[in-house]
Design an enzyme around this catalytic site. Sequence first.
Site, PDB file in Angstrom:
ATOM      1  NE  ARG A 130      66.066 -14.168 101.916  1.00 26.49           N
ATOM      2  CZ  ARG A 130      67.171 -14.545 101.282  1.00 26.49           C
ATOM      3  NH1 ARG A 130      67.951 -13.641 100.734  1.00 26.49           N
ATOM      4  NH2 ARG A 130      67.483 -15.820 101.169  1.00 26.49           N
TER       5      ARG A 130
ATOM      6  CG  HIS B 104      64.781 -17.875 109.675  1.00 24.92           C
ATOM      7  ND1 HIS B 104      63.804 -17.782 108.712  1.00 24.92           N
ATOM      8  CD2 HIS B 104      65.658 -16.867 109.414  1.00 24.92           C
ATOM      9  CE1 HIS B 104      64.064 -16.760 107.916  1.00 24.92           C
ATOM     10  NE2 HIS B 104      65.188 -16.189 108.319  1.00 24.92           N
TER      11      HIS B 104
ATOM     12  CE1 TYR C  53      79.221  -8.951 126.734  1.00 21.35           C
ATOM     13  CE2 TYR C  53      79.173  -8.044 124.512  1.00 21.35           C
ATOM     14  CZ  TYR C  53      79.870  -8.631 125.564  1.00 21.35           C
ATOM     15  OH  TYR C  53      81.200  -8.889 125.434  1.00 21.35           O
TER      16      TYR C  53
END
Length: 740
Positions: A32, A78, A122
Amino acid sequence: MSTAEEKIKDVRLKEELSSRYLSYAMSTIVSRSLPDVRDGLKPVHRRLLYAMRQLHLDPKTGYKKCARVVGDVIGKYHPHGDSAVYGAMVRLAQDFSVRYPLVDGQGNFGNIDGDGAAAMRYTEARLTEFAIALMEGLNDDAVDFTDTYDGEDQEPVVMPSMVPNLLCNGSAGIAVGMATMIPPHNLAEVSDALLYLIEKPEADDESLVRRLKGPDFPTGGIIVDPFSSIVETYKQGKGSFRIRAKWEKEELSHGQYQIVVTEIPYGVIKSKLIEKIAQLLNEKKVPLLADVRDESAQDVRIVLEPKNRTVNPALLMEHLFKQTELEAKFNMNMNVLDSFGVPRVMSISEVLRAFLKHRLDVLVRRANHRLGKINARLEILSGYLTAYLNLDEIIRIIREEDDAKAVMMQKFQLTDNQAEAILNMRLKSLRKLEESEIRAEFDELTAEKKGLEELLADEGKRWQAIAEEIKAMKEKFGKKTALGRRRTEFAEVPAEIEMPIEALVEKEPVTIILSQKGWIRSLKGHANLTDEFKFKEDDALQFAIHAQTTDKIILLDTSGKFYTVQASDIPSGRGFGQPLRLMIDVANTENISAMFVFEPGAKYILASNTGHGFVVDENHLLAQTRQGRKIMNLAEGERTSFCVKIVGDMVAIVGQNRKLLIFKVEEIPTMARGRGVALQKYKDGGLSDIQTFNEADGFAYNRAGGVSVEKDLRTWFGHRAQTGKLVPFGFPKSNTFFKE
């Protein structure tokens, strides 16, 4: 006993917690938070780029919705939250966060003011050329692949990384017990360091830093660290860089000017920076500044308006550098996962060598992969050529034999692949022209094969090939391009500009009041010192003086220590102020015996209650810390009682025995520290008061409600350490010159 009960095991809670926490910590570190030294990517970034590649989001194709990309990433590679993946994607697209963006975003991806990106439904995205270079060779067996979390697909363990992404884009992350913070650099300069390391494998860190130069932040700015400090930071893999905003003086009409900040330090949010400056302005902590405006559009443009045209712009900026994030620190910690997945802090030479080793491994793997492809193709082409040489017989076998493939293999010593390829040939391929094309391809592949075999056999040629790749990347993303030009500049370590308090505090008259109980406060303006000031119950006035907010106030305690307090720091208002001991460290057993305004060039007589003293210069009175500065040494039971400014050539001393002695100031030695000498001799009691005056003017004292001046000094004139004579008739009963 049930099956479930049989599976229950007794374990020690401490050992189990330790084991599980260690597993969690390693997962956080490796999967990570820390980047791989080879490609500079964390798993989320690697999976994100790979998913976009699988969606064919190349720079020359159209954009796709970010929601589609994020969905593929969390669904296939993931298994984490969509907000975390989208956040990583947004950062890779921000040209103010990443030096060489890996994602080409379309839509609102946030800004340097700290505004967030629009929702992923968007916005749209595709890969950049830099990201494509990072993944070049994935189809050529350049790196290992591993199963995805659900075992349904595969993903790359590391990217081939044609470009040195770790240094070019940097990285930041917090793991368990460790963190990483790597600044971005200029690709052309990193390339120069890599080429030098190829040429001289034993190169030291300093020689590499001379070519690397230092960080190159996407937001520009100026690094003001000395070269020696930069070298040491890269040697250790840890350290810090001081970054200052870039500014210029913009001339206006009528001799006026304004300061325009065009670049701010990396990671600083512009809106918060302006808010901080405005706050300081409202709190009157930047008296040289009149106004701040944000005139930014696409570029940063922060306008600072000085108080007047006489203000020194460098002085104003120096003050703002110290109080705001116009100067910031970037703390570097080159903590990465090495090629074995082990986290450690690396020096710059170790990072560069690790990248070159990775590129060498990728080169060998791609060369072997290509060699395998060529051998397979040459095998087929060799079969085709055999077919053309024996075309009529091949046709006859195909038409007449039941097992044409086996017959051909036996008669012409063909392999299974060759025989299969001949049988699958189209009739139009039997043209004479096709035969010549096959011969040309055969010769071309044979030459390429020879070159690859020579490359694999010669380490020098392999390093030469890597150097050519680096030069090609340098040309593509180098300083001649808009993306590759250096943005962060270097400057000499700025000289410490003396910051006079007048430049930092507005000069205003104040009255400083200290009570007997040790409460201090300031009143605006110069109040009448004979006024009855208000105090707490059982408290009263001890000292009251006139000063300016820019003055330094000197305090002397009974132990012989001097303290310095800035007048502007003394609390003001209608209350009782605050305890002086909150500002300076006066011992509970000591009291303040003198308070006055610091005057450069002045001299003072320092005296104890036993009549010992000396002259001290003003430069010895200033204390740098709240602990104070010890000046007068005292005998047991002795205390410091007076600090009198010298205003003439004579000293008048009166004791508790009402004996007055006058002698010349020059008889008192000047000392930096000590107990001093005897000023007056006593049988009983001690020193009661002291004053200095000019011989021609005489000394003064209160008498019957007025002030009497005694110019005939013969009665009391003598030398230091004498007893003196009785005070003149009418002298105050308090044995002081002016106190009743």
